[in-house]
Design an enzyme around this catalytic site. Structure first.
Site: not given
Length: 493
Positions: A427, A330
């Site tokens: 994630h 991310c």
């Protein structure tokens, strides 16, 4: 009629989240449909539900302990700090905007209808609601606008367990002082005190417990032993980021960024027998790890500038040049690119150079990506591995000249790989256990060590064992019969 019990604490970090998790598990074991609820959570660890809404990670874990699918109604308000004085405000799983602390303080009472709507909808489907407070109910400067402690308890007519942390010291003063600062109506709600994280012989506490009950007029319903359960933490101030990892064959360094988020991505690595995970915040502590992980962050540009100023960026680049593999997730993936642009001032404003380790460019915008995703990894060391996860980010990244990290289930490329550097937006990609096993085998092989004998275990299976251990521990120290009586009798006497 749905019953409820609320867990409040004398301060942050006393173990409210874990106690709520334990109660959710205990009620489930006892045959009840229990659901967690926290009206307002402040944390950078978040979770994306199956319908693409964002909620606090702690309530998602509590839901799993209760055997339920995480639901945004369990955490109607999530505050994600973006600076020391401001946060992104998420209501009902959707971004409401960026607010400074004073602005949010003025508006939060207006969110009560949405809090109550979520609570009542959840209660219609549950036997028991286990409510978690935040911080302390005795923050006298904040009580007028409270929507998460005694203010919420009054709105839903909840009995309260007040928890103090003996491991920090001063637990009797914590509990007595908190009760003393409450209004008479608020004190009436406290059905019991709980002393948490006790190490030693509980008999030694007896004189103090009797005096505490005499001074407060509140019974002590439990002394819960300290137990080293491994359950995802609520925020980045937790002890796991401060302690060193056990000595294991493989050394993994995670950069502890100032605004680190979703560091629970690395929990599956931590409990693998071959992987030692440590968190570092300066160049001197980086050393010569076998793998460097750049985690997510709520302020990618600000944290990259922090790395640039303290020497961590240069140290990581030196390790890359020497052949050390690096993975960014991310915000960490965004940092690895060539440029980061923020034309609308979503994060930092302006344009800055990235680390230049991947041929990618990121542009931030106000639109937030929130989605669950599945992919097949294409990165050479892990090719063919199936992963599932979720995306939470404010920017879009375009890459030229890099192979994708993986291919999403809809056929789109995801992430980037070049040489010993890779990045992904996913994630939770280690949760299934398959990628963790592949990663461990690859890193051990690079060191000439035999592969681990342990087969891959999903993070969910590991968590299930931890939930049962936690529930067993809390049952030994908490008078559950008194808790059931309090839920039954409160408000009817």
């Amino acid at each position: 009629m749905t019953k409820c019990i609320m867990v409040q604490g004398t301060m942050s970090g006393v173990g409210k989240s874990l106690l709520v998790t334990a109660l959710c598990r205990i009620f489930r074991q006892d045959g009840y449909r229990a659901a967690p609820f926290k009206s307002q959570n402040m944390a950078l660890n978040s979770y994306i539900t199956r319908d693409g809404l964002e909620m606090g990670r702690a309530q998602a874990v509590q839901a799993q302990a209760a055997g339920l699918e995480p639901d945004v109604r369990m955490n109607p308000i999530l505050l994600k700090p973006s600076s020391d004085t401001g946060s992104q405000v998420i209501v009902g799983g959707e971004v409401r905007g960026e607010y400074r602390a004073a602005e949010y303080f003025r508006m939060k009472r207006g969110l009560i209808p949405e809090i109550l709507s979520a609570y009542r909808s959840l209660a219609a489907e549950a036997d028991i609601i286990v409510i978690e407070g935040a911080g302390s109910p005795a923050e006298i400067n904040l009580k007028a606008g409270d929507i998460v402690n005694m203010g919420l308890a009054g709105l839903v007519d909840a009995p309260v367990l007040l928890v103090g942390d003996i491991d920090r010291g001063g637990v009797f003063a914590q509990l007595w002082g908190t009760v003393a600062l409450l209004e008479p109506e608020e004190r009436r709600r406290i059905v019991g005190c709980v002393i948490n994280k006790f190490r030693g012989d509980a008999e030694i506490l007896r004189p103090g417990l009797a005096m505490l009950e005499e001074r407060t007029g509140v019974p002590v319903l439990g002394v819960v032993p300290y137990t080293p359960v491994d359950i995802d933490d609520e925020d980045s101030l937790s002890d796991r980021l401060l302690q060193s990892r056990p000595n294991k064959p493989v050394d993994i360094a995670v950069l502890r960024l100032p605004r680190i988020s979703n560091f629970t991505d690395f929990a599956p690595l931590e409990h693998h027998e071959a992987l030692g995970v440590r968190y570092v915040s300066d160049a001197a502590a980086l050393g010569t790890p076998d793998l460097i992980l750049l985690p997510g962050t709520k302020n990618t540009m600000g944290d990259l500038l922090w790395m640039r100023q303290n020497g961590l960026e240069a140290a990581v680049k030196r390790r890359v040049a020497s052949g050390t593999p690096v993975m960014g997730i991310c915000g960490g993936y965004q940092m690895l690119g060539q440029t980061l642009s923020d034309p609308d001032g979503v994060e930092h404003g302006g344009t800055i150079a990235g680390m230049g380790l991947l041929p990618c460019e990121t542009v931030f915008s106000a639109r937030k990506t929130r989605t669950r995703a599945a992919a097949t990894v294409r990165a050479p060391a892990f090719s063919g591995t199936r992963v599932e996860g979720y995306e939470i980010h404010m920017g879009q990244t375009a890459c030229n000249g890099a192979a994708p990290f993986g291919i999403l289930s809809d056929g789109r490329p995801e992430g980037a790989v070049r040489g010993n550097v890779c990045g992904t937006y996913l994630h939770g990609l280690f949760d299934s256990g398959e990628l963790t096993g592949k990663l461990a085998g690859w890193l051990l092989g690079r060191k000439g060590l035999p592969a681990s004998s342990a087969g891959p275990e999903s993070h969910r299976a590991y968590q299930e064992r931890q939930f049962d251990l936690l529930a067993d521990t809390v049952r030994t120290g908490l008078d559950m019969n008194a808790v059931y009586r309090a839920m039954e009798e409160f408000g009817h006497g």
